[in-house]
Design an enzyme around this catalytic site. Structure first.
Site, short mmCIF file in Angstrom:
data_model
loop_
_atom_site.label_atom_id
_atom_site.label_comp_id
_atom_site.label_asym_id
_atom_site.label_seq_id
_atom_site.Cartn_x
_atom_site.Cartn_y
_atom_site.Cartn_z
N HIS A 147 -89.04 19.55 13.68
CA HIS A 147 -88.47 20.74 13.03
C HIS A 147 -88.73 20.66 11.54
O HIS A 147 -87.94 20.10 10.77
CB HIS A 147 -86.96 20.82 13.32
CG HIS A 147 -86.31 22.09 12.86
ND1 HIS A 147 -85.19 22.62 13.46
CD2 HIS A 147 -86.61 22.94 11.84
CE1 HIS A 147 -84.83 23.73 12.84
NE2 HIS A 147 -85.68 23.94 11.84
N HIS A 163 -90.56 23.18 8.48
CA HIS A 163 -91.27 24.38 8.03
C HIS A 163 -92.18 23.95 6.90
O HIS A 163 -91.69 23.47 5.85
CB HIS A 163 -90.27 25.43 7.53
CG HIS A 163 -89.24 25.80 8.56
ND1 HIS A 163 -89.36 26.91 9.36
CD2 HIS A 163 -88.07 25.20 8.93
CE1 HIS A 163 -88.31 26.98 10.17
NE2 HIS A 163 -87.51 25.96 9.92
N HIS A 181 -85.03 28.91 16.82
CA HIS A 181 -83.80 28.55 16.12
C HIS A 181 -82.65 29.32 16.77
O HIS A 181 -82.75 30.54 16.96
CB HIS A 181 -83.85 28.98 14.66
CG HIS A 181 -84.73 28.14 13.77
ND1 HIS A 181 -86.01 27.80 14.08
CD2 HIS A 181 -84.47 27.60 12.55
CE1 HIS A 181 -86.51 27.08 13.09
NE2 HIS A 181 -85.60 26.94 12.15
N GLU A 185 -77.58 27.82 14.66
CA GLU A 185 -77.53 27.20 13.33
C GLU A 185 -76.34 27.83 12.60
O GLU A 185 -75.38 27.15 12.25
CB GLU A 185 -78.85 27.46 12.57
CG GLU A 185 -78.86 26.90 11.15
CD GLU A 185 -80.13 27.27 10.36
OE1 GLU A 185 -80.89 28.16 10.80
OE2 GLU A 185 -80.34 26.66 9.29
N ASP A 222 -86.32 19.95 8.41
CA ASP A 222 -86.24 21.40 8.21
C ASP A 222 -87.05 21.87 6.99
O ASP A 222 -88.20 22.28 7.14
CB ASP A 222 -84.77 21.84 8.12
CG ASP A 222 -84.54 23.25 8.62
OD1 ASP A 222 -85.49 23.90 9.05
OD2 ASP A 222 -83.38 23.71 8.59
N ASP A 223 -86.44 21.83 5.82
CA ASP A 223 -87.11 22.25 4.58
C ASP A 223 -86.85 21.19 3.52
O ASP A 223 -86.02 21.39 2.61
CB ASP A 223 -86.55 23.61 4.12
CG ASP A 223 -86.74 24.68 5.19
OD1 ASP A 223 -87.86 25.21 5.29
OD2 ASP A 223 -85.78 24.95 5.93
#
Ligand code: HPA
Ligand code: ZN
Length: 341
Positions: free
Chosen positions: A17, A19, A198, A201, A279-280
């Protein structure tokens, strides 16, 4: 480096996961703005970092979409992707199944092929240079329409020869339930693509149920709020579907008030196949090791727990059974070594 971080780094793991646009570090953002003559609303990297004070997902997304405006050329997407692979290769990431948001780029005039070919070239070089295997998953922006998602699916078709292996669903969750994309995911399934989304969340457990039952996903991104529905939790524990949980993301976007209250341990105890992901990372304060460290310390995870999370990431990846077996055997070897943590 603490002994615990050495242990974490030594364990082979898959990132499931991530991005790519969320790995755009402030320094690279400034460099690319200069290279492409783009005006940023920040004077320096400190100002960029100061802007990263989020109270929810939408706060973050507004800044994330602005940040990606510096990505213009194939070279930019190449540099972004290779920098990510170089970093995580030092953290025991042996395999990465990464997301990108083509609509975040085509919507501002960057051709799909420029974005995708830059990323793919870096994935090939990352495998060669850093030994990190990888796959590419294209995410649909759920705040956009079904029609726009279909147009993106059609545009991507030439890359469905094994270069883009699946589709995902991201961006603003609340008000954009998985059901909005049921027909798009059905079409993607017909094309033999793998499916992730997703859900749970910020959105309710009902969105998780929709993602599983209507979109028929192969893997669930986040899924933290699944626990609010006991019956669904039991069903997903039995099904063995993999959850790609992102602890620092949840903390930064105020999904949890404190890492000590993160549901990861409760999810594991409920029998869910949980993994740890970043994630980010450029926006949320850390890559894989930082995510593992943060949650392991806050929830007092044992070495066995940490190894299990790594095993889950390998098992939950789209690697072949043979490839999985090699990495699992290495995890078992690492556990046998004398660790002082
Ligand atoms: N959630 C939803 N959409 C996203 C995220 C996220 O954490 N990161 C990038 N797009
Ligand atoms: Zn995400």
């Amino acid at each position: 480096m603490t002994d615990l971080s050495s242990f974490i780094n030594a364990l082979p793991k898959a990132e499931l996961h991530l991005h790519l646009e969320g790995s755009l570090e402030p320094e690279m953002m400034m460099d690319l703005a200069k290279r492409n003559d783009i005006d940023l609303p920040y004077k320096n990297v400190e100002e960029i970092r100061q802007a990263y004070a989020f109270t929810n997902l939408q706060d973050f997304l507004d800044i994330y979409y602005k940040g990606m405006s510096v990505l213009q050329t194939e070279e930019d997407f190449y540099d972004l992707t290779l920098a990510y692979l170089e970093k995580v290769s030092r953290e025991g990431v042996v395999h990465a199944e990464v997301f990108y948001d083509p609509q975040g780029h085509t919507g501002r005039g960057i051709p799909f092929s420029v974005v995708t070919n830059g990323i793919l070239r870096a994935l090939d070089d990352g495998r060669e240079n850093y030994g990190v295997s990888s796959e590419l998953i294209m995410s649909f922006l759920r705040h956009l329409s079904e029609e726009e998602a279909f147009a993106t699916l059609r545009e991507a078709e030439p890359w469905f020869d094994g270069r883009i292996i699946g589709v995902g669903l991201d961006s603003s969750e609340l008000g954009h339930p998985p059901s909005k994309f049921q027909r798009v995911f059905a079409a993607a399934r017909e094309m033999d693509l793998l499916l992730v989304a997703h859900a749970g969340e910020e959105g309710p457990s009902a969105y998780v149920r929709e993602a599983v039952e209507l979109l028929k996903i192969d893997r669930l991104d986040h899924g933290n709020r699944t626990l609010e529905d006991i019956e669904l939790t039991e069903t997903l524990a039995r099904s063995g579907i993999t959850f790609t949980v992102c602890p620092l993301s949840n903390l930064k976007l105020c999904g949890v008030p404190d890492m000590k209250e993160h549901p990861l341990r409760r999810m594991m105890d409920a029998g869910l196949k949980v993994t740890v992901n970043s994630d980010d990372p450029a926006y949320f304060g850390g890559y894989m090791t930082a995510n593992f460290l943060s949650v392991a310390q806050a929830l007092d995870l044992s070495k066995q727990d940490i190894a299990q999370l790594c095993r889950n990431s390998i098992v939950g990846s789209f690697l072949t059974e043979g490839e999985k077996a090699v990495h699992i055997a290495t995890i078992d070897q690492v556990l046998l070594q004398p660790w002082d943590c």
